[in-house]
Motif scaffolding. Structure first.
Motif, short mmCIF file in Angstrom:
data_model
loop_
_atom_site.label_atom_id
_atom_site.label_comp_id
_atom_site.label_asym_id
_atom_site.label_seq_id
_atom_site.Cartn_x
_atom_site.Cartn_y
_atom_site.Cartn_z
N ARG A 222 -7.20 -2.72 -1.68
CA ARG A 222 -6.51 -3.25 -0.52
C ARG A 222 -7.65 -3.29 0.67
O ARG A 222 -7.59 -4.35 1.55
CB ARG A 222 -5.97 -1.99 0.19
N CYS B 247 1.01 -1.14 -0.04
CA CYS B 247 0.06 -0.05 0.02
C CYS B 247 0.91 1.09 0.21
O CYS B 247 1.53 1.22 0.83
CB CYS B 247 -0.81 -0.30 1.13
N GLU B 248 0.63 2.14 -0.87
CA GLU B 248 1.43 3.34 -0.97
C GLU B 248 1.05 4.56 -0.25
O GLU B 248 1.76 5.68 -0.43
CB GLU B 248 1.78 3.63 -2.49
N ARG B 249 -0.14 4.43 0.43
CA ARG B 249 -0.33 5.58 1.34
C ARG B 249 -1.68 4.75 2.33
O ARG B 249 -2.15 3.64 1.98
CB ARG B 249 -0.93 6.56 0.60
N SER B 250 -1.98 5.39 3.35
CA SER B 250 -2.76 4.86 4.35
C SER B 250 -4.03 5.31 3.60
O SER B 250 -4.31 6.32 2.90
CB SER B 250 -2.76 5.84 5.58
N GLU C 229 2.60 -0.85 4.35
CA GLU C 229 2.80 0.46 3.62
C GLU C 229 4.25 0.96 3.12
O GLU C 229 5.24 0.84 3.91
CB GLU C 229 2.17 1.60 4.51
#
Length: 220
Positions: free
Chosen positions: A25, A7-10, A37
């Motif tokens: 996700r 995951c490239e961000r929350s 992340e």
């Protein structure tokens, strides 16, 4: 064995981000996949690229320390960062594979299919996958052309997660919903269809005035 999704961000990051990536996700987390992340690039120029290189190396080394033999890692490709910078993650991917980890790449897009001359970039990532998830036969054909020999799963049409959607009854629906990018370059068929039915309408037709946006992303 543990399953990880990169995951490239929350999910709670303060911008819209990508609905498709967030939905994937969310679906995987509901199936007990663990989010891992990593930090994306910010597209702010040369200095940001340098910063992003360091972050990419650090994040993927951290993943190396986490993943064990038999674990599965799903990567949504392409990563949300500078293409050349993302290549700094590949040595870590190869080391994890050598230790028995398996990598699944879900392909959202390929740079060459978007008209860019980044075939070598796509190939370097594609050939590291143990399993590829493709949209359709055309994309799968390109993946094979790039040297993919692993199984490819085609998922076809998708739908976004819409937990609070209120579907309109069929008898009350009017018009046609167009999914995707409505630029002339990517949706020329729309303009030709309208112009074919009425040349005058085709000359003045504007997508923003005549189409309801419907973004669909389906899960099997």
């Amino acid at each position: 064995m543990t399953n990880y999704v990169i995951c490239e961000r929350s999910l709670h990051h303060a911008h819209a981000g990508s609905k498709a990536r967030d939905d994937i996700r969310q679906v995987l987390e509901s199936q007990s996949w663990q989010p891992f992340e990593v930090r994306p690039g910010e597209n702010k120029g040369y200095f940001d690229k340098l910063v992003c290189v360091g972050r990419t190396l650090a994040d993927w080394h951290r993943l190396e320390r986490t993943v064990r033999c038999g674990d599965v890692v799903l990567v949504q490709f392409p990563l949300i960062m500078y293409n050349k910078v993302s290549l700094y993650a590949l040595p870590s991917v190869r080391r994890m594979k050598a230790r028995g980890a398996l990598f699944v790449f879900l392909i959202h897009d390929l740079e060459t299919l978007r008209g860019y001359s980044y075939a070598d970039f796509d190939k370097q990532w594609v050939t590291e996958a143990d399993l590829l998830i493709s949209h359709n036969p055309r994309m799968s054909e390109v993946l094979r052309k790039y040297g993919a020999t692993v199984p490819i799963v085609e998922i076809g049409i998708f739908d976004y997660l819409l937990p609070q959607a209120n579907p309109v009854p069929v008898e009350q629906r009017h018009g046609i919903d167009i999914a995707g990018n409505l630029s002339h370059g990517k949706a020329e068929y729309v303009y030709r269809t309208v112009a074919g039915s009425s040349p005058a309408a085709g000359a003045h037709w504007k997508p923003s005035a005549c189409c309801r946006w419907l973004f669909l992303y389906l899960y099997p």
